[in-house]
Design an enzyme around this catalytic site. Structure first.
Site, PDB file in Angstrom:
ATOM      1  N   ARG A   1      75.293  30.382  14.957  1.00  0.00           N
ATOM      2  CA  ARG A   1      76.221  29.400  14.364  1.00  0.00           C
ATOM      3  C   ARG A   1      77.679  29.716  14.714  1.00  0.00           C
ATOM      4  O   ARG A   1      78.488  28.797  14.869  1.00  0.00           O
ATOM      5  CB  ARG A   1      76.070  29.388  12.846  1.00  0.00           C
ATOM      6  CG  ARG A   1      74.860  28.597  12.422  1.00  0.00           C
ATOM      7  CD  ARG A   1      74.807  28.409  10.932  1.00  0.00           C
ATOM      8  NE  ARG A   1      73.746  27.472  10.612  1.00  0.00           N
ATOM      9  CZ  ARG A   1      73.318  27.201   9.403  1.00  0.00           C
ATOM     10  NH1 ARG A   1      73.856  27.804   8.362  1.00  0.00           N
ATOM     11  NH2 ARG A   1      72.366  26.329   9.197  1.00  0.00           N
TER      12      ARG A   1
ATOM     13  N   LYS B   1      54.633  19.267  -0.081  1.00  0.00           N
ATOM     14  CA  LYS B   1      54.456  18.205  -1.080  1.00  0.00           C
ATOM     15  C   LYS B   1      54.917  16.831  -0.629  1.00  0.00           C
ATOM     16  O   LYS B   1      55.970  16.702  -0.006  1.00  0.00           O
ATOM     17  CB  LYS B   1      55.250  18.570  -2.335  1.00  0.00           C
ATOM     18  CG  LYS B   1      54.676  19.755  -3.059  1.00  0.00           C
ATOM     19  CD  LYS B   1      55.502  20.053  -4.264  1.00  0.00           C
ATOM     20  CE  LYS B   1      54.835  21.104  -5.131  1.00  0.00           C
ATOM     21  NZ  LYS B   1      55.645  21.416  -6.290  1.00  0.00           N
TER      22      LYS B   1
ATOM     23  N   GLY C   1      64.209  23.886   7.492  1.00  0.00           N
ATOM     24  CA  GLY C   1      64.078  25.347   7.509  1.00  0.00           C
ATOM     25  C   GLY C   1      62.752  25.847   8.057  1.00  0.00           C
ATOM     26  O   GLY C   1      62.721  26.663   8.991  1.00  0.00           O
TER      27      GLY C   1
ATOM     28  N   GLY D   1      69.114  20.279   4.717  1.00  0.00           N
ATOM     29  CA  GLY D   1      69.263  19.166   3.782  1.00  0.00           C
ATOM     30  C   GLY D   1      69.884  17.944   4.441  1.00  0.00           C
ATOM     31  O   GLY D   1      69.463  16.814   4.212  1.00  0.00           O
TER      32      GLY D   1
HETATM   33  P1  AMP Z   1      58.170  22.171   2.890  1.00  0.00           P
HETATM   34  O1  AMP Z   1      59.225  23.082   2.351  1.00  0.00           O
HETATM   35  O2  AMP Z   1      57.797  21.063   1.973  1.00  0.00           O
HETATM   36  O3  AMP Z   1      58.440  21.730   4.311  1.00  0.00           O
HETATM   37  O4  AMP Z   1      56.834  23.058   2.923  1.00  0.00           O
HETATM   38  C1  AMP Z   1      56.636  24.129   3.806  1.00  0.00           C
HETATM   39  C2  AMP Z   1      55.559  24.999   3.249  1.00  0.00           C
HETATM   40  O5  AMP Z   1      54.350  24.250   3.118  1.00  0.00           O
HETATM   41  C3  AMP Z   1      55.227  26.162   4.161  1.00  0.00           C
HETATM   42  O6  AMP Z   1      55.613  27.348   3.534  1.00  0.00           O
HETATM   43  C4  AMP Z   1      53.716  26.094   4.337  1.00  0.00           C
HETATM   44  O7  AMP Z   1      53.069  27.325   4.189  1.00  0.00           O
HETATM   45  C5  AMP Z   1      53.289  25.169   3.201  1.00  0.00           C
HETATM   46  N1  AMP Z   1      52.028  24.488   3.513  1.00  0.00           N
HETATM   47  C6  AMP Z   1      51.717  23.850   4.641  1.00  0.00           C
HETATM   48  N2  AMP Z   1      50.450  23.413   4.578  1.00  0.00           N
HETATM   49  C7  AMP Z   1      49.945  23.778   3.394  1.00  0.00           C
HETATM   50  C8  AMP Z   1      48.670  23.631   2.765  1.00  0.00           C
HETATM   51  N3  AMP Z   1      47.670  22.959   3.363  1.00  0.00           N
HETATM   52  N4  AMP Z   1      48.508  24.164   1.540  1.00  0.00           N
HETATM   53  C9  AMP Z   1      49.525  24.823   0.945  1.00  0.00           C
HETATM   54  N5  AMP Z   1      50.749  24.990   1.477  1.00  0.00           N
HETATM   55  C10 AMP Z   1      50.964  24.476   2.695  1.00  0.00           C
END
Ligand code: AMP
Length: 403
Positions: free
Chosen positions: A37, A194, A347, A370
């Site tokens: 950066r 999620k 991230g 973000g």
């Molecule tokens: P996000 O911050 O919403 O982009 O989520 C990223 C996180 O989702 C990572 O740390 C992954 O390990 C987790 N992840 C991806 N696939 C799955 C899954 N099938 N079950 C649980 N966690 C997951």
């Protein structure tokens, strides 16, 4: 792209220019451990110096408590790093809000702007003080553009001239190319834990893309909505109806949301659990889906190879555990091999890109976590909106001067 005032539009000779950079870098024992950066800002600094200006650099670092100096959040290591790169001393100024004594063509760095009361709250008094330090304000920090704070928003309101730096402009150009004027077919990949945190992104992308690949925990909610058994996989019961509606909406719009045919499961959520590949119809009550299977990965690779534009945010599985990283790795490599214009950000996505060594073959990696996500959501970023307002005022002023 919107109209913004650029450095090249301005006569900076003899002026003092305040540049908002993003020096929120990782530190260990008072030393910068990743200087990407910092290096990225050197062309902006050199361009402004060559134009004959003095430079005041401003940035935040981490989340210190306002009003309390804390060594752990000091920008001293950044000042040292900048001095090394520029080959002259960049002084760190601790008390800067009431004025800085500067000599010709000097570069100084203000101490962490978040030590100041009013930065986070976009306080008018602090913003006005910052504006008084300079004749020109330049925002070159895309990663903080989704935040309306004194150094990203308020100052742009009160500075005599407010402009956009080259890093910010490049980022906006890349995002606009991928989202507002994309070459078709457009494929978006949205993975991660999620649906709830990515709902607006899913809704926005659905209207723009030809195929929407969902992965990670998100796909489990879609599988549930499609009537599959998903055992004890991570999913969001409250969002099953929403997932159903998104699939219906996709069908009506002629957009596809391909669901996996095979998946990789474990019995527990930990790095030692054994991975078993199963067809989606064979999931048992004690299975946890943690990655896509090889047949699905192959199918997604074919989709990706047909794309002209690819937008990627979020891993397709628990890529941090090696036995569940294959899907994300295959996808990362397919994107890297594709001729499409590809843009990725967020991230975990950046962590995956780095884990699978594909940095050099993604067309654009957004620096904003973000800010990237909010841009994907179709939101107007406040720091950009205020620069656009400033550009309209500046253009009107210039026209009046020409008359
Ligand atoms: P996000 O911050 O919403 O982009 O989520 C990223 C996180 O989702 C990572 O740390 C992954 O390990 C987790 N992840 C991806 N696939 C799955 C899954 N099938 N079950 C649980 N966690 C997951």
């Amino acid at each position: 792209m919107s109209i913004l005032v650029k450095i090249a539009d301005l006569d900076l000779s003899g002026k003092t220019v305040l540049i908002r950079e993003d020096y929120n870098v990782p530190l260990k024992d008072g030393v910068v451990t990743n200087d990407v950066r910092i290096k990225a800002t050197l062309p902006t600094i050199n361009q402004v110096l060559e134009a004959g200006a003095n430079i005041i650099l401003v940035s935040h670092l981490g989340r210190p408590v306002a009003g309390e100096f804390d060594e752990a959040f000091s920008l001293a290591p950044v000042a040292k790093c900048l001095s090394n790169f520029l080959d002259f001393e960049v002084a760190l100024i601790k008390d800067w809000t009431n004025g800085i004594d500067m000599s010709d063509k000097q570069v100084v760095l203000c101490e962490n702007v978040r030590f100041e009361h009013g930065e986070i709250d976009n306080d008018e008094e602090l913003a006005r003080k910052m504006a008084q330090l300079c004749q020109v304000y330049i925002n070159d920090a895309f990663a903080t553009a989704h935040r309306a704070q004194a150094s990203t928003h308020g100052v742009a309101k009160y500075a005599a001239i407010s402009a956009a730096g080259p890093l910010l402009i490049n980022e906006l150009k890349a995002l606009t190319k991928a989202l507002r004027e994309p070459a078709k077919p457009v494929i978006a990949i949205v993975g991660g834990a999620k649906v709830s945190t990515k709902l607006t992104i899913l809704e926005t992308l659905l209207e723009k893309v030809d195929q929407l690949i969902v992965g990670g925990g998100i796909v489990n909610t879609f599988l549930k909505a499609a009537g599959y058994r998903i055992g004890k996989s991570l999913y969001e019961p409250d969002l099953v109806d929403v997932a159903n509606n998104l699939m219906k909406q996709a069908e009506e719009q002629g957009c596809q949301i391909p669901l996996p045919r095979d998946v990789v499961c474990g019995k527990e959520f930990n790095e030692n659990t054994s991975a078993v590949t199963k067809m989606i119809s064979d999931i048992k009550d004690d299975d946890m889906i943690m990655d896509i299977g090889p047949e699905t990965a192959d199918h997604l690779n074919k989709i990706i190879s047909s794309a002209k534009t690819i937008v990627w945010n979020g891993p397709l599985g628990v890529f941090e555990f090696d036995q569940f990283s294959n899907g994300t790795e295959c996808l990362a490599k397919a994107i890297a091999e594709s001729d499409a214009y590809s843009i990725a950000g967020g991230g975990d996505t950046i962590a995956a890109i780095s884990k699978f060594n594909v940095e050099d073959n993604i067309s654009y990696i957004s620096t904003g976590g973000g800010a990237f996500l909010e841009f994907l959501e179709g939101k107007k970023l406040p720091a950009i909106a205020i620069l656009e307002e400033a550009a309209r005022a500046w253009t009107a002023m210039e026209r009046a001067r020409e008359l």
